[in-house]
Design a protein around this motif. Sequence first.
Motif, PDB file in Angstrom:
ATOM      1  N   VAL A  98      30.012  40.592  32.664  1.00 57.83           N
ATOM      2  CA  VAL A  98      31.142  41.387  33.162  1.00 57.83           C
ATOM      3  C   VAL A  98      30.851  41.929  34.559  1.00 57.83           C
ATOM      4  O   VAL A  98      31.693  41.860  35.462  1.00 57.83           O
ATOM      5  CB  VAL A  98      31.441  42.553  32.195  1.00 57.83           C
ATOM      6  CG1 VAL A  98      32.473  43.507  32.807  1.00 57.83           C
ATOM      7  CG2 VAL A  98      31.948  42.021  30.862  1.00 57.83           C
ATOM      8  N   ALA A  99      29.653  42.473  34.746  1.00 56.88           N
ATOM      9  CA  ALA A  99      29.284  43.032  36.043  1.00 56.88           C
ATOM     10  C   ALA A  99      29.245  41.957  37.126  1.00 56.88           C
ATOM     11  O   ALA A  99      29.812  42.135  38.217  1.00 56.88           O
ATOM     12  CB  ALA A  99      27.933  43.740  35.951  1.00 56.88           C
ATOM     13  N   GLY A 100      28.576  40.837  36.836  1.00 53.14           N
ATOM     14  CA  GLY A 100      28.445  39.792  37.841  1.00 53.14           C
ATOM     15  C   GLY A 100      29.765  39.177  38.239  1.00 53.14           C
ATOM     16  O   GLY A 100      30.098  39.088  39.430  1.00 53.14           O
ATOM     17  N   LEU A 101      30.553  38.757  37.246  1.00 51.76           N
ATOM     18  CA  LEU A 101      31.847  38.140  37.546  1.00 51.76           C
ATOM     19  C   LEU A 101      32.835  39.158  38.100  1.00 51.76           C
ATOM     20  O   LEU A 101      33.606  38.859  39.020  1.00 51.76           O
ATOM     21  CB  LEU A 101      32.416  37.486  36.287  1.00 51.76           C
ATOM     22  CG  LEU A 101      31.691  36.232  35.783  1.00 51.76           C
ATOM     23  CD1 LEU A 101      32.355  35.723  34.511  1.00 51.76           C
ATOM     24  CD2 LEU A 101      31.681  35.142  36.851  1.00 51.76           C
ATOM     25  N   GLY A 102      32.818  40.353  37.535  1.00 49.99           N
ATOM     26  CA  GLY A 102      33.788  41.367  37.945  1.00 49.99           C
ATOM     27  C   GLY A 102      33.617  41.782  39.396  1.00 49.99           C
ATOM     28  O   GLY A 102      34.579  41.766  40.178  1.00 49.99           O
TER      29      GLY A 102
END
Length: 421
Positions: free
Chosen positions: A69-73
């Motif tokens: 979630v953090a990386g893609l977001g």
Amino acid sequence: MPILMAVTVGVGAGAGLAGMCLGLLLHYIQHVAYDYSMHRLLSTQSFMQGVTASTPQRRVEVLLGCGVVAGLGWWALYRFAKPLVSVNKVLKSDDPRTPMVATMINALLQIITVGLGSPLGREGAPREAGAALAGWLSHRIGLSSQESRIMVACGAGAGLAAVYNVPLSGTLFTLEVLLGTFATAAAIPALLTSVIAATVAWIGLGNDAQYTVPMFQLSDSLLAWAIVIGPIFGFAAYGFSRLVDAARRQAPRDWRLLPSCLLAFGLIGLAAVFYPQLLGNGKGPIQLGFNDGVSLQLAAILLVLKLLAMLLCLRAGAGGGLLTPGMSLGAMLAIVAGGLWNHAFGDAPLGAYAIVGAAAFLAASMRMPLTAIVMAVELTRVDHDYLFPVVFAVAGSSAALRICVRRFDTTHEPSMVVHKE
């Protein structure tokens, strides 16, 4: 004047609603991720209790999901949305507005990742949301640039007041940290917006103190410790702020976000197999520390692991605040220092040291001594006598930080969460 008053009320109410919704979303994500207290969002079971009761495998899986979630977001946010603008930069602009969509997405990403177990803080999200709403409303109403800047700062302080139920701290944060003035023209709207926001947030979050602490008896030993230890916390906070700045400067903003976040959160998940207290913004360890529930050995381990986890996340490119995480570092450091002090000079409860140390570290790391003193009282609602060791420790840590800045910095200013979110 009636228009400015109407905007003040609107900013307070908007920041309160935003803080309430973000707070409820955080609880919902925590409960779903770790499968505890599913029947109600606000329960007697804390996040740390829920995480500790979950299986080690679940912790690792949730943290890996957090990395995705953090990386893609944040990659998508940097790739497709307008550039983020910090509250401090906006306050220096002739058009004090933050990009609404990008700011709200950034706030949601912070809440989601903290809910999944990120060791960063949640307070940045409501602050940014409150500032964005204030900037938008001020522009629509047609306030002057100076009035708009005051409203944006008030919106940020009100967001902090709402999520932590600390109206006086939100007021002081606005005046001491963001605006740098206690003039009446700023003080009145700052106080009104923070009080309104905190009151509105009661609808969903309740009117409870963030931490429960036992009754402590003030002792000469604790007072002497606070005087001696204050400067040490200031030096530690200075070093911490430099590490934070370095991690943020080196964080990627391209395709590398996904692998770096997966690696960082995966490592944190593995560490949480043995130390579940590591997950979340640090509220759990702080509460344990205040209640004498952390041994010297565990406090030392959590101090090191929490610091490494926070720096890993920031270096990987994840976002989040550092207010509660910083307090957790201060509380753990105080337990270690207080335990050593007890062996030689006194017998004060470790929880008492934790309260004083959390305030001293917070004051220096975020460069807000007055706000930190009031926040320590509002968050814990401790007895009035505790103001004395807290004030002594905060004064010492703030003085030490000032010495460090003058001695080692020529162009650098420790940023922490306030200046570079």
